[in-house]
Design a protein around this motif. Structure first.
Motif, PDB file in Angstrom:
ATOM      1  N   GLU A 246       0.833  -1.211   0.000  1.00 42.99           N
ATOM      2  CA  GLU A 246       0.000   0.000   0.000  1.00 42.99           C
ATOM      3  C   GLU A 246       0.865   1.258   0.000  1.00 42.99           C
ATOM      4  N   TYR A 247       1.937   1.228   0.779  1.00 44.49           N
ATOM      5  CA  TYR A 247       2.852   2.380   0.845  1.00 44.49           C
ATOM      6  C   TYR A 247       3.426   2.688  -0.532  1.00 44.49           C
ATOM      7  N   LEU A 248       3.912   1.668  -1.203  1.00 42.01           N
ATOM      8  CA  LEU A 248       4.490   1.884  -2.538  1.00 42.01           C
ATOM      9  C   LEU A 248       3.429   2.309  -3.545  1.00 42.01           C
ATOM     10  N   LYS A 249       2.225   1.766  -3.414  1.00 42.73           N
ATOM     11  CA  LYS A 249       1.136   2.166  -4.319  1.00 42.73           C
ATOM     12  C   LYS A 249       0.773   3.634  -4.109  1.00 42.73           C
ATOM     13  N   VAL A 250       0.753   4.069  -2.852  1.00 43.23           N
ATOM     14  CA  VAL A 250       0.484   5.489  -2.548  1.00 43.23           C
ATOM     15  C   VAL A 250       1.560   6.359  -3.187  1.00 43.23           C
ATOM     16  N   LEU A 251       2.832   5.973  -3.049  1.00 42.94           N
ATOM     17  CA  LEU A 251       3.916   6.751  -3.653  1.00 42.94           C
ATOM     18  C   LEU A 251       3.788   6.817  -5.174  1.00 42.94           C
TER      19      LEU A 251
ATOM     20  N   LYS B  70       0.726  15.503   2.551  1.00 35.94           N
ATOM     21  CA  LYS B  70      -0.248  16.363   1.868  1.00 35.94           C
ATOM     22  C   LYS B  70      -0.534  15.864   0.457  1.00 35.94           C
ATOM     23  N   MET B  71       0.515  15.432  -0.228  1.00 38.54           N
ATOM     24  CA  MET B  71       0.346  14.909  -1.587  1.00 38.54           C
ATOM     25  C   MET B  71      -0.478  13.626  -1.576  1.00 38.54           C
ATOM     26  N   ALA B  72      -0.258  12.779  -0.579  1.00 32.10           N
ATOM     27  CA  ALA B  72      -1.025  11.525  -0.474  1.00 32.10           C
ATOM     28  C   ALA B  72      -2.505  11.834  -0.291  1.00 32.10           C
ATOM     29  N   ARG B  73      -2.814  12.782   0.553  1.00 28.57           N
ATOM     30  CA  ARG B  73      -4.217  13.156   0.783  1.00 28.57           C
ATOM     31  C   ARG B  73      -4.855  13.744  -0.471  1.00 28.57           C
ATOM     32  N   ASN B  74      -4.068  14.469  -1.253  1.00 31.13           N
ATOM     33  CA  ASN B  74      -4.607  15.124  -2.453  1.00 31.13           C
ATOM     34  C   ASN B  74      -4.672  14.230  -3.682  1.00 31.13           C
ATOM     35  N   HIS B  75      -3.726  13.289  -3.823  1.00 27.13           N
ATOM     36  CA  HIS B  75      -3.597  12.567  -5.083  1.00 27.13           C
ATOM     37  C   HIS B  75      -3.798  11.053  -5.012  1.00 27.13           C
TER      38      HIS B  75
ATOM     39  N   TYR C 118      -4.578   5.825  -0.539  1.00 28.76           N
ATOM     40  CA  TYR C 118      -4.381   6.413   0.784  1.00 28.76           C
ATOM     41  C   TYR C 118      -5.718   6.771   1.429  1.00 28.76           C
ATOM     42  N   ASN C 119      -6.583   7.394   0.667  1.00 27.98           N
ATOM     43  CA  ASN C 119      -7.870   7.837   1.213  1.00 27.98           C
ATOM     44  C   ASN C 119      -8.816   6.685   1.538  1.00 27.98           C
ATOM     45  N   GLN C 120      -8.560   5.484   1.018  1.00 27.42           N
ATOM     46  CA  GLN C 120      -9.403   4.328   1.300  1.00 27.42           C
ATOM     47  C   GLN C 120      -8.830   3.411   2.383  1.00 27.42           C
ATOM     48  N   LEU C 121      -7.658   3.737   2.919  1.00 24.77           N
ATOM     49  CA  LEU C 121      -7.030   2.900   3.943  1.00 24.77           C
ATOM     50  C   LEU C 121      -7.809   2.944   5.255  1.00 24.77           C
ATOM     51  N   THR C 122      -7.709   1.852   6.025  1.00 24.91           N
ATOM     52  CA  THR C 122      -8.272   1.851   7.377  1.00 24.91           C
ATOM     53  C   THR C 122      -7.437   2.789   8.243  1.00 24.91           C
ATOM     54  N   GLU C 123      -7.964   3.203   9.364  1.00 25.74           N
ATOM     55  CA  GLU C 123      -7.225   4.119  10.244  1.00 25.74           C
ATOM     56  C   GLU C 123      -5.913   3.510  10.727  1.00 25.74           C
ATOM     57  N   LYS C 124      -5.924   2.209  11.014  1.00 20.26           N
ATOM     58  CA  LYS C 124      -4.715   1.526  11.471  1.00 20.26           C
ATOM     59  C   LYS C 124      -3.638   1.546  10.387  1.00 20.26           C
TER      60      LYS C 124
ATOM     61  N   ILE D  42       1.199   4.216   7.299  1.00 26.76           N
ATOM     62  CA  ILE D  42       1.616   4.921   6.078  1.00 26.76           C
ATOM     63  C   ILE D  42       1.992   6.370   6.411  1.00 26.76           C
ATOM     64  N   ASP D  43       1.222   7.018   7.287  1.00 21.63           N
ATOM     65  CA  ASP D  43       1.557   8.382   7.720  1.00 21.63           C
ATOM     66  C   ASP D  43       2.958   8.431   8.306  1.00 21.63           C
ATOM     67  N   PHE D  44       3.277   7.460   9.159  1.00 14.30           N
ATOM     68  CA  PHE D  44       4.591   7.407   9.800  1.00 14.30           C
ATOM     69  C   PHE D  44       5.694   7.330   8.742  1.00 14.30           C
ATOM     70  N   TRP D  45       5.507   6.473   7.738  1.00 14.78           N
ATOM     71  CA  TRP D  45       6.517   6.341   6.680  1.00 14.78           C
ATOM     72  C   TRP D  45       6.603   7.572   5.803  1.00 14.78           C
ATOM     73  N   LEU D  46       5.471   8.208   5.533  1.00 18.02           N
ATOM     74  CA  LEU D  46       5.479   9.409   4.696  1.00 18.02           C
ATOM     75  C   LEU D  46       6.157  10.580   5.394  1.00 18.02           C
ATOM     76  N   MET D  47       6.124  10.579   6.710  1.00 18.12           N
ATOM     77  CA  MET D  47       6.737  11.675   7.474  1.00 18.12           C
ATOM     78  C   MET D  47       8.113  11.304   8.015  1.00 18.12           C
ATOM     79  N   ASP D  48       8.622  10.112   7.674  1.00 17.32           N
ATOM     80  CA  ASP D  48       9.903   9.640   8.195  1.00 17.32           C
ATOM     81  C   ASP D  48      11.036  10.568   7.778  1.00 17.32           C
TER      82      ASP D  48
END
Length: 144
Positions: A84-89, A108-113, A117-123, A128-134
């Protein structure tokens, strides 16, 4: 000869865990290397004297970043949530070519594009948020 009084602290020799203060000579002495030094005392994290370093921000080519992430993940790139992380990227890369490292740019890009990402469960989204902000480090060599 009288043994110097024990003092908490560390020498920068990296071998010892303590130093002693010799009152007669008014110096600190490392218990291992016997170097004369000032004691290095740990700083409390809630001290007003301590401020965290701000990580450098720089531009990163997103396609190159995806290749690097895939290489680092290796076989694990085919397992959840890495897929999922790679698909979001990749979905971000359809719209953006670069991002600013050590910022909220990728998030921000993940949320917009990214539909994924927008269909992921909260968990999954929190991972994914943690990796995007790493934090990303820029390694350079003197010859460059």
């Amino acid at each position: 000869m009288k043994c110097p009084e024990y003092l908490d602290g560390w020498c920068d020799c990296g071998k010892c865990k303590a130093m002693r203060f010799d009152k007669d000579k008014n110096i600190h002495v490392c218990l291992v290397c016997h170097k004369r030094a000032e004691p290095l005392v740990p700083i409390e994290l809630n001290s007003n004297d301590w401020l965290p370093d701000k990580t450098e921000q720089f531009s990163v080519n997103l396609a190159d970043w995806i290749k690097q992430e895939e290489a680092e993940l290796g076989e694990n790139a085919f397992y959840h949530p890495n897929t999922e992380y790679l698909k979001v990227l990749r979905e971000i890369n359809l719209h953006e070519k670069e991002f600013i490292a050590n910022s909220l740019d990728l998030l921000k890009m993940a949320r917009n594009h990214s539909i994924t990402y927008n269909q992921l469960t909260e968990k999954d989204k929190s991972v994914i948020d943690f990796w995007l902000m790493d934090e990303i480090y820029l390694v350079t060599y003197d010859d460059e």
